[in-house]
Write a protein that holds these residues in place. Structure first.
Motif, PDB file in Angstrom:
ATOM      1  N   MET A   1       8.390   6.941  -2.645  1.00  0.00           N
ATOM      2  CA  MET A   1       7.119   7.181  -3.320  1.00  0.00           C
ATOM      3  C   MET A   1       6.045   7.584  -2.325  1.00  0.00           C
ATOM      4  O   MET A   1       5.173   8.419  -2.626  1.00  0.00           O
ATOM      5  CB  MET A   1       6.664   5.945  -4.086  1.00  0.00           C
ATOM      6  N   GLY A   2       6.100   6.996  -1.123  1.00  0.00           N
ATOM      7  CA  GLY A   2       5.106   7.352  -0.114  1.00  0.00           C
ATOM      8  C   GLY A   2       5.058   8.834   0.174  1.00  0.00           C
ATOM      9  O   GLY A   2       4.003   9.381   0.502  1.00  0.00           O
ATOM     10  N   LYS A   3       6.204   9.519   0.022  1.00  0.00           N
ATOM     11  CA  LYS A   3       6.271  10.961   0.282  1.00  0.00           C
ATOM     12  C   LYS A   3       5.687  11.795  -0.857  1.00  0.00           C
ATOM     13  O   LYS A   3       5.524  13.002  -0.722  1.00  0.00           O
ATOM     14  CB  LYS A   3       7.715  11.370   0.533  1.00  0.00           C
ATOM     15  N   LEU A   4       5.388  11.137  -1.978  1.00  0.00           N
ATOM     16  CA  LEU A   4       4.816  11.846  -3.128  1.00  0.00           C
ATOM     17  C   LEU A   4       3.295  11.779  -3.175  1.00  0.00           C
ATOM     18  O   LEU A   4       2.671  12.467  -3.982  1.00  0.00           O
ATOM     19  CB  LEU A   4       5.348  11.238  -4.433  1.00  0.00           C
ATOM     20  N   LEU A   5       2.689  10.929  -2.330  1.00  0.00           N
ATOM     21  CA  LEU A   5       1.289  10.576  -2.502  1.00  0.00           C
ATOM     22  C   LEU A   5       0.339  11.481  -1.735  1.00  0.00           C
ATOM     23  O   LEU A   5       0.597  11.850  -0.586  1.00  0.00           O
ATOM     24  CB  LEU A   5       1.051   9.138  -2.054  1.00  0.00           C
ATOM     25  N   ALA A   6      -0.784  11.783  -2.370  1.00  0.00           N
ATOM     26  CA  ALA A   6      -1.875  12.476  -1.706  1.00  0.00           C
ATOM     27  C   ALA A   6      -2.684  11.455  -0.898  1.00  0.00           C
ATOM     28  O   ALA A   6      -2.664  10.261  -1.191  1.00  0.00           O
ATOM     29  CB  ALA A   6      -2.778  13.141  -2.746  1.00  0.00           C
ATOM     30  N   PRO A   7      -3.402  11.901   0.145  1.00  0.00           N
ATOM     31  CA  PRO A   7      -4.302  10.979   0.849  1.00  0.00           C
ATOM     32  C   PRO A   7      -5.300  10.366  -0.137  1.00  0.00           C
ATOM     33  O   PRO A   7      -5.824  11.054  -1.012  1.00  0.00           O
ATOM     34  CB  PRO A   7      -5.011  11.886   1.861  1.00  0.00           C
ATOM     35  N   GLY A   8      -5.513   9.077  -0.025  1.00  0.00           N
ATOM     36  CA  GLY A   8      -6.442   8.395  -0.919  1.00  0.00           C
ATOM     37  C   GLY A   8      -5.870   8.056  -2.276  1.00  0.00           C
ATOM     38  O   GLY A   8      -6.590   7.556  -3.149  1.00  0.00           O
ATOM     39  N   ALA A   9      -4.576   8.310  -2.486  1.00  0.00           N
ATOM     40  CA  ALA A   9      -3.967   8.062  -3.798  1.00  0.00           C
ATOM     41  C   ALA A   9      -4.010   6.584  -4.155  1.00  0.00           C
ATOM     42  O   ALA A   9      -3.967   5.702  -3.295  1.00  0.00           O
ATOM     43  CB  ALA A   9      -2.514   8.551  -3.797  1.00  0.00           C
ATOM     44  N   THR A  10      -4.080   6.320  -5.452  1.00  0.00           N
ATOM     45  CA  THR A  10      -4.017   4.965  -5.983  1.00  0.00           C
ATOM     46  C   THR A  10      -2.627   4.738  -6.576  1.00  0.00           C
ATOM     47  O   THR A  10      -2.113   5.590  -7.296  1.00  0.00           O
ATOM     48  CB  THR A  10      -5.075   4.742  -7.074  1.00  0.00           C
TER      49      THR A  10
END
Length: 313
Positions: free
Chosen positions: A249-258
């Motif tokens: 999941m970490g690879k799917l996230l934008a900076p600042g994602a919730t």
């Protein structure tokens, strides 16, 4: 639902209290010894003020394990005769439980209701009509309600542009995000029956223009990868699959994602938190409803720190 963990099936767990060095050795050996689709391991420092040894290892099994063999392996890793406690939980019909006293559920600006309660939805509320079905997530369960409250609080501060709902069940969280944001939402579930239910609910709640529901295992689906990065992710499942999802999941996230995580018993929240902190997320808030905890995490702009293999169930 995810990784074949149906809400009616029990999950078996082995628990070991020990020091940090032994906890890490046990987690490493068991993580390498068992199929990650069937078993997950969590090792974390307890935050309950318990005197030393302060570390807890939890080993989760989708089917009942061979206890003597598992105990022998744990003691081999520990290098000493540690105590192993076995337990099982989750033998409950969650759909039947959600039908008990099925009245409208208000969670911030959202009201989850059945067809018989349409008239009870207030004008300033976002009404979402969900009938209890074979998929999990009518809004009456503390995990779903915690996610909705977390979404309501988030919307007071900012408006995410690209949400993702992993393990969508009835689709209620994806529908809530779409109705509040008027943005496209991708919803996934490992269970085709859940996706069929979610698609019906999406159409019925006039969210078809915004929500796409797909059958997917974990985060590898082509569409999920194509549409990243996401700045809001829901994952309302269970500790084992949540911990296994942390790195992908970490690879799917934008900076600042919730990231909003639920499906966690209070005793399991810190294990999930440890797995996601290793991916550069920090705790914003936790909600405790009934016996369940919902975690709200946020991704910073930096790279995730390197950590030992997550211990999950």
């Amino acid at each position: 639902m995810l990784e074949g963990l149906h809400p009616n099936n029990p999950t078996h767990v082995a628990r070991i209290v020990t020091d940090e060095a032994r906890a890490r050795r046990i987690a490493d050996l068991l993580g390498e010894s068992f199929d990650p689709a069937e078993t997950a391991v969590a090792a974390f420092e307890r935050e309950d003020g318990t005197p030393k040894p302060p570390w807890l290892v939890e080993v989760y099994f989708r089917t009942e394990p061979n206890r003597p063999a598992v105990t022998d392996l744990i003691r081999l890793a520990a290098g000493t005769d540690v105590d192993v406690a076995y337990d099982a939980f989750g033998e409950k019909d969650w759909v039947a439980a959600s039908l008990e006293g099925l009245a409208p559920v208000v969670a911030g600006r959202f009201t989850i209701h059945g067809s018989h309660d349409r008239a009870r939805v207030k004008r300033n509320s976002i009404g979402i009509e969900i009938e209890a079905a074979l998929a999990f997530g009518t809004g009456h369960h503390g995990t779903t309600r915690g996610c909705l409250l977390a979404l309501d609080d988030l919307l007071k501060r900012r408006r995410p542009r690209r949400p993702l709902d992993i393990g969508t069940g009835t689709g209620v969280l994806a529908i809530a995000a779409a109705r509040a944001l008027h943005r496209r939402v991708l919803a996934s579930d490992i269970d085709p029956q859940a996706i069929a239910t979610a698609r019906n609910n999406i159409r019925f709640n006039r969210a078809g223009a915004y929500v796409a529901a797909i059958v997917a295992r974990g985060t590898t689906a082509q569409r999920m990868q194509r549409e990243k990065p996401y700045d809001l992710v829901f994952a309302n499942i269970l500790l084992g699959p949540l911990a296994r999802l942390a790195a992908p999941m970490g690879k799917l996230l934008a900076p600042g994602a919730t990231v909003i995580l639920s499906g966690l018993l209070h005793a399991h929240a810190n294990a999930a938190l440890a797995a996601y902190r290793a991916q550069g997320l920090s705790l914003v808030k936790r909600y405790r409803l009934d016996e369940w905890t919902t975690l709200v995490l946020q991704r910073g702009g930096g790279k995730p720190r390197r950590s030992p293999r997550p211990a999950a169930r």
